[in-house]
Design an enzyme around this catalytic site. Structure first.
Site, mmCIF file in Angstrom:
data_model
loop_
_atom_site.group_PDB
_atom_site.id
_atom_site.type_symbol
_atom_site.label_atom_id
_atom_site.label_comp_id
_atom_site.label_asym_id
_atom_site.label_seq_id
_atom_site.Cartn_x
_atom_site.Cartn_y
_atom_site.Cartn_z
ATOM 1 N N THR A 1 -124.010 -42.429 -74.808
ATOM 2 C CA THR A 1 -125.237 -41.857 -74.247
ATOM 3 C C THR A 1 -125.034 -41.386 -72.812
ATOM 4 O O THR A 1 -125.668 -40.444 -72.360
ATOM 5 C CB THR A 1 -126.363 -42.907 -74.316
ATOM 6 O OG1 THR A 1 -126.584 -43.213 -75.679
ATOM 7 C CG2 THR A 1 -127.649 -42.409 -73.704
ATOM 8 N N THR B 1 -123.050 -47.670 -75.572
ATOM 9 C CA THR B 1 -123.435 -49.076 -75.421
ATOM 10 C C THR B 1 -123.478 -49.834 -76.750
ATOM 11 O O THR B 1 -123.448 -51.058 -76.749
ATOM 12 C CB THR B 1 -124.810 -49.206 -74.729
ATOM 13 O OG1 THR B 1 -125.789 -48.547 -75.532
ATOM 14 C CG2 THR B 1 -124.783 -48.622 -73.341
ATOM 15 N N ASP B 2 -123.546 -49.104 -77.873
ATOM 16 C CA ASP B 2 -123.685 -49.794 -79.173
ATOM 17 C C ASP B 2 -122.576 -50.816 -79.405
ATOM 18 O O ASP B 2 -122.830 -51.940 -79.828
ATOM 19 C CB ASP B 2 -123.637 -48.787 -80.328
ATOM 20 C CG ASP B 2 -124.924 -47.989 -80.466
ATOM 21 O OD1 ASP B 2 -125.745 -48.012 -79.540
ATOM 22 O OD2 ASP B 2 -125.097 -47.341 -81.524
HETATM 23 N N1 ASP Z 1 -125.378 -44.626 -79.799
HETATM 24 C C1 ASP Z 1 -124.937 -44.609 -78.433
HETATM 25 C C2 ASP Z 1 -123.500 -45.053 -78.380
HETATM 26 O O1 ASP Z 1 -123.230 -46.205 -78.464
HETATM 27 C C3 ASP Z 1 -125.784 -45.478 -77.609
HETATM 28 C C4 ASP Z 1 -125.389 -45.571 -76.165
HETATM 29 O O2 ASP Z 1 -124.393 -45.105 -75.696
HETATM 30 O O3 ASP Z 1 -126.160 -46.199 -75.448
HETATM 31 O O4 ASP Z 1 -122.656 -44.214 -78.212
#
Ligand code: ASP
Length: 364
Positions: free
Chosen positions: A43, A123-124
């Site tokens: 993200t 973050t996932d």
């Molecule tokens: N779906 C995204 C990922 O993990 C979420 C994020 O980056 O916060 O790439």
């Protein structure tokens, strides 16, 4: 026109000022710390359509140079060498991308021209990549993973501030020997204990069992405890050829039967992490299947589906349901996702036994 004495005075002051500035310049460190910035997507590199709200954005779109340029002051903190390693949502991280990332990090850490590494990451699965890297590197030079909860184009995007904080932490002298860390929302977490605890809000990470390592505010970084002694060697090696063994996570809920366990073993799993209810419990049907498959050489690691608290070795009470009798292993306070990372690495060891795995978990 000033009298001669006043002009001499001015000249004197000017000379003094020049000497002062010159000595101040010499007092500065000759070079800035050198940071290798590896971009993987997420993200933090996500783009939201102008009229898009909340979740209608694409992760992993913005390139690393744009990310760096968006953060004023970043290049004042460190000499940045930026590399676009991949540009994906971290929900799509897998064995292949993990190997690519880990190999690049190991090579970067061995480079005498690199003082620290910062990795932009979704973050996932950030906590999984962080744990993988912490188990396969020696921990001497800091490695900081950073992401954001809002895309780069969002109103009040949190990525630029997080990235500046990550670099600030990575180059801080007190960060040495702390190994792999995660920095978001002004907070520094350790790779072993950090976990994502919120789906959307910027304070998305916590270390429920161990607590955060410290904080960062502007140029200031504070760690709550002393840095650990350097470990010297990484705990685990990456596969020299091929990839990691298959390890699945199976979630226990009321009525879970043997079907998923059998499917996982059938698909070639060498290890299975049970995300157990309570303190790592399984249904009787699941335990029966587990007992069968441990005898066939599949390793089962019991963890808890909750976010905090340990899973201790079970003596099974009055029955024969102890870990020793069933052949399972207690996963201490590792989350199911982290226990899976551990097993993927530990099962690379040739002819590893249950006793050896128990010892290895105890050392984490
Ligand atoms: N779906 C995204 C990922 O993990 C979420 C994020 O980056 O916060 O790439």
């Amino acid at each position: 026109m000033f009298p001669v004495s006043v002009r001499c005075l001015n000249l004197g002051w000017a000379l003094a000022l020049v000497v002062l500035l010159a000595s101040a310049a010499f007092a500065q460190p000759a070079t800035k710390p050198r940071v290798l910035l590896l971009a993987t997507g997420g993200t933090i590199a996500g783009v939201q359509p102008k009229d898009g709200s909340g979740q209608s954005y694409r992760a992993g779109v913005v390139g690393v140079d744009e990310l760096v340029d968006a953060v004023s002051g970043l290049r004042d903190r460190a000499e940045i060498r930026a590399e676009q390693l991949m540009n994906i949502g971290s929900n799509n991280m897998n064995d292949e991308t993990w190997l690519k990332l880990a190999r690049r990090v190991i090579a970067g850490l061995a480079d005498p021209a690199v003082d620290a590494i910062v990795i932009t990451h979704g973050t996932d699965t950030m906590e999984e990549s962080a744990f993988l890297l912490s188990l396969t590197t020696s921990g001497e030079k800091p490695v900081v993973l950073v992401g954001s909860m809002r895309p780069a184009t969002a109103i009040s995007a949190d990525g630029p501030g997080n990235l500046l904080d990550a670099v600030t932490v990575a180059v801080h002298p007190a960060a040495r020997t702390r190994g792999v860390m995660v920095v978001l929302n002004n907070t520094v977490h350790g790779a072993r204990d950090v976990t994502k605890v919120d789906t959307l809000r910027p304070h998305a990470f916590d270390s429920p069992n161990a607590g955060a390592l410290g904080w960062v505010e502007g140029a200031e970084v504070k760690f709550y405890g002393p840095a650990p002694a350097p470990r010297g060697e990484p705990r685990f090696a990456l596969p020299e050829e091929g990839t990691f063994p298959r390890v699945d996570v199976i979630y226990m809920s009321a009525g879970t039967d043997e079907v998923l366990i059998q499917a996982s073993v059938g698909a070639g799993a060498k290890g299975i992490v049970v995300a157990g209810s309570g303190a790592g419990s399984m249904t009787s049907a699941a335990r029966t299947a587990v007992r069968t498959h441990t005898k066939q050489g599949v390793f089962f690691l019991r963890t808890a589906r909750h976010s905090a608290g340990p899973v201790a070795a079970s003596d099974g009470g009055a029955g024969d349901n102890s870990d020793a009798a069933v052949g399972t292993l207690a996963g201490t306070d590792l989350t199911p996702a982290k226990a899976r990372v551990f097993l993927k690495l530990a099962l690379l060891k040739p002819d590893v036994t249950r006793d050896e795995l128990m010892k290895l978990i105890g050392e984490l």
